[in-house]
Design a protein around this motif. Structure first.
Motif, PDB file in Angstrom:
ATOM      1  N   ARG A   5     -58.589  11.944   0.289  1.00 18.05           N
ATOM      2  CA  ARG A   5     -59.614  12.988   0.414  1.00 18.05           C
ATOM      3  C   ARG A   5     -58.989  14.306   0.888  1.00 18.05           C
ATOM      4  O   ARG A   5     -59.333  15.375   0.380  1.00 18.05           O
ATOM      5  N   HIS A   6     -58.054  14.227   1.837  1.00 14.87           N
ATOM      6  CA  HIS A   6     -57.382  15.445   2.305  1.00 14.87           C
ATOM      7  C   HIS A   6     -56.620  16.117   1.161  1.00 14.87           C
ATOM      8  O   HIS A   6     -56.690  17.333   0.998  1.00 14.87           O
ATOM      9  N   PHE A   7     -55.900  15.328   0.364  1.00 16.23           N
ATOM     10  CA  PHE A   7     -55.177  15.886  -0.778  1.00 16.23           C
ATOM     11  C   PHE A   7     -56.157  16.529  -1.767  1.00 16.23           C
ATOM     12  O   PHE A   7     -55.909  17.621  -2.285  1.00 16.23           O
ATOM     13  N   LYS A   8     -57.278  15.874  -2.017  1.00 16.91           N
ATOM     14  CA  LYS A   8     -58.274  16.393  -2.960  1.00 16.91           C
ATOM     15  C   LYS A   8     -58.860  17.718  -2.467  1.00 16.91           C
ATOM     16  O   LYS A   8     -59.029  18.656  -3.245  1.00 16.91           O
ATOM     17  N   ILE A   9     -59.148  17.809  -1.180  1.00 14.57           N
ATOM     18  CA  ILE A   9     -59.706  19.043  -0.611  1.00 14.57           C
ATOM     19  C   ILE A   9     -58.696  20.187  -0.730  1.00 14.57           C
ATOM     20  O   ILE A   9     -59.056  21.308  -1.079  1.00 14.57           O
ATOM     21  N   LEU A  10     -57.424  19.890  -0.456  1.00 11.27           N
ATOM     22  CA  LEU A  10     -56.389  20.926  -0.574  1.00 11.27           C
ATOM     23  C   LEU A  10     -56.220  21.386  -2.018  1.00 11.27           C
ATOM     24  O   LEU A  10     -56.027  22.577  -2.279  1.00 11.27           O
ATOM     25  N   ARG A  11     -56.297  20.447  -2.968  1.00  7.59           N
ATOM     26  CA  ARG A  11     -56.222  20.821  -4.392  1.00  7.59           C
ATOM     27  C   ARG A  11     -57.419  21.687  -4.775  1.00  7.59           C
ATOM     28  O   ARG A  11     -57.277  22.716  -5.429  1.00  7.59           O
ATOM     29  N   ALA A  12     -58.615  21.263  -4.360  1.00  3.65           N
ATOM     30  CA  ALA A  12     -59.842  21.980  -4.731  1.00  3.65           C
ATOM     31  C   ALA A  12     -59.870  23.389  -4.140  1.00  3.65           C
ATOM     32  O   ALA A  12     -60.485  24.281  -4.715  1.00  3.65           O
ATOM     33  N   ALA A  13     -59.212  23.578  -3.008  1.00  4.19           N
ATOM     34  CA  ALA A  13     -59.161  24.896  -2.375  1.00  4.19           C
ATOM     35  C   ALA A  13     -58.062  25.772  -2.953  1.00  4.19           C
ATOM     36  O   ALA A  13     -57.870  26.905  -2.513  1.00  4.19           O
ATOM     37  N   GLY A  14     -57.343  25.252  -3.928  1.00  4.34           N
ATOM     38  CA  GLY A  14     -56.295  26.041  -4.574  1.00  4.34           C
ATOM     39  C   GLY A  14     -55.000  26.124  -3.796  1.00  4.34           C
ATOM     40  O   GLY A  14     -54.115  26.905  -4.137  1.00  4.34           O
ATOM     41  N   LEU A  15     -54.866  25.319  -2.755  1.00  4.19           N
ATOM     42  CA  LEU A  15     -53.655  25.363  -1.927  1.00  4.19           C
ATOM     43  C   LEU A  15     -52.542  24.467  -2.440  1.00  4.19           C
ATOM     44  O   LEU A  15     -51.376  24.750  -2.211  1.00  4.19           O
ATOM     45  N   LEU A  16     -52.887  23.414  -3.120  1.00  5.03           N
ATOM     46  CA  LEU A  16     -51.932  22.360  -3.423  1.00  5.03           C
ATOM     47  C   LEU A  16     -51.746  22.168  -4.915  1.00  5.03           C
ATOM     48  O   LEU A  16     -52.719  22.083  -5.666  1.00  5.03           O
ATOM     49  N   GLN A  17     -50.506  22.116  -5.336  1.00  4.56           N
ATOM     50  CA  GLN A  17     -50.129  21.736  -6.703  1.00  4.56           C
ATOM     51  C   GLN A  17     -49.519  20.347  -6.613  1.00  4.56           C
ATOM     52  O   GLN A  17     -48.639  20.117  -5.786  1.00  4.56           O
ATOM     53  N   GLN A  18     -49.997  19.407  -7.405  1.00 10.48           N
ATOM     54  CA  GLN A  18     -49.449  18.052  -7.416  1.00 10.48           C
ATOM     55  C   GLN A  18     -49.014  17.705  -8.833  1.00 10.48           C
ATOM     56  O   GLN A  18     -49.631  18.129  -9.807  1.00 10.48           O
ATOM     57  N   TRP A  19     -47.957  16.909  -8.920  1.00 12.05           N
ATOM     58  CA  TRP A  19     -47.486  16.418 -10.208  1.00 12.05           C
ATOM     59  C   TRP A  19     -46.794  15.078  -9.994  1.00 12.05           C
ATOM     60  O   TRP A  19     -46.311  14.779  -8.908  1.00 12.05           O
ATOM     61  N   ASP A  20     -46.818  14.270 -11.026  1.00 15.03           N
ATOM     62  CA  ASP A  20     -46.200  12.954 -10.964  1.00 15.03           C
ATOM     63  C   ASP A  20     -44.775  13.027 -11.472  1.00 15.03           C
ATOM     64  O   ASP A  20     -44.480  13.686 -12.464  1.00 15.03           O
ATOM     65  N   CYS A  21     -43.908  12.348 -10.752  1.00 17.63           N
ATOM     66  CA  CYS A  21     -42.493  12.258 -11.111  1.00 17.63           C
ATOM     67  C   CYS A  21     -42.087  10.803 -10.904  1.00 17.63           C
ATOM     68  O   CYS A  21     -41.881  10.380  -9.762  1.00 17.63           O
ATOM     69  N   GLY A  22     -42.034  10.052 -11.996  1.00 20.14           N
ATOM     70  CA  GLY A  22     -41.762   8.623 -11.866  1.00 20.14           C
ATOM     71  C   GLY A  22     -42.907   7.946 -11.132  1.00 20.14           C
ATOM     72  O   GLY A  22     -44.069   8.104 -11.500  1.00 20.14           O
ATOM     73  N   THR A  23     -42.592   7.254 -10.072  1.00 18.73           N
ATOM     74  CA  THR A  23     -43.611   6.542  -9.304  1.00 18.73           C
ATOM     75  C   THR A  23     -44.148   7.357  -8.133  1.00 18.73           C
ATOM     76  O   THR A  23     -44.971   6.874  -7.365  1.00 18.73           O
ATOM     77  N   GLN A  24     -43.688   8.582  -7.991  1.00 17.33           N
ATOM     78  CA  GLN A  24     -44.121   9.401  -6.869  1.00 17.33           C
ATOM     79  C   GLN A  24     -45.003  10.557  -7.331  1.00 17.33           C
ATOM     80  O   GLN A  24     -44.848  11.065  -8.445  1.00 17.33           O
TER      81      GLN A  24
END
Length: 107
Positions: free
Chosen positions: A60-79
């Motif tokens: 939920r914390h990661f989702k809130i940060l993404r929704a607020a435009g603060l966080l960029q996430q991407w998948d790299c292998g299993t991480q």
């Protein structure tokens, strides 16, 4: 069970992020610590910056940060890796992230 990569991550356009959503994302001490960790070292996996909470709460914390435009996430292998969208965020809300990081440094 579907893999976590089967659902695309939502990264909103910064012009669609409200000031109140940005403030809400930065007001939580766990999220602020996550943002500060990424400011020091971008590209960290979720496990390296995850707060000491349950996995659903951390998600939920990661989702809130993404929704607020603060966080960029991407998948790299299993991480799943993370970085701040600092340049974009600073253009949308000048000085806000700097103030939040200064506050995090004093905590």
């Amino acid at each position: 069970m579907a893999s976590r990569t089967s659902t695309p991550l939502d990264h909103p356009a910064l012009e669609d992020v409200s000031f109140s959503a940005a403030l809400e994302a930065l007001r939580d001490p766990h999220r602020l610590a996550m943002v500060a960790a990424l400011a020091r070292e971008p590209g960290q996996p979720c496990g390296a910056i995850m707060p000491p909470v349950s996995k659903p709460a951390a998600s939920r914390h990661f989702k809130i940060l993404r929704a607020a435009g603060l966080l960029q996430q991407w998948d790299c292998g299993t991480q799943r890796l993370n970085a701040l969208r600092r340049e974009e965020f600073d253009a949308r809300f000048p000085g806000l992230l700097g103030l939040a990081l200064a506050e995090a440094a004093q905590s």
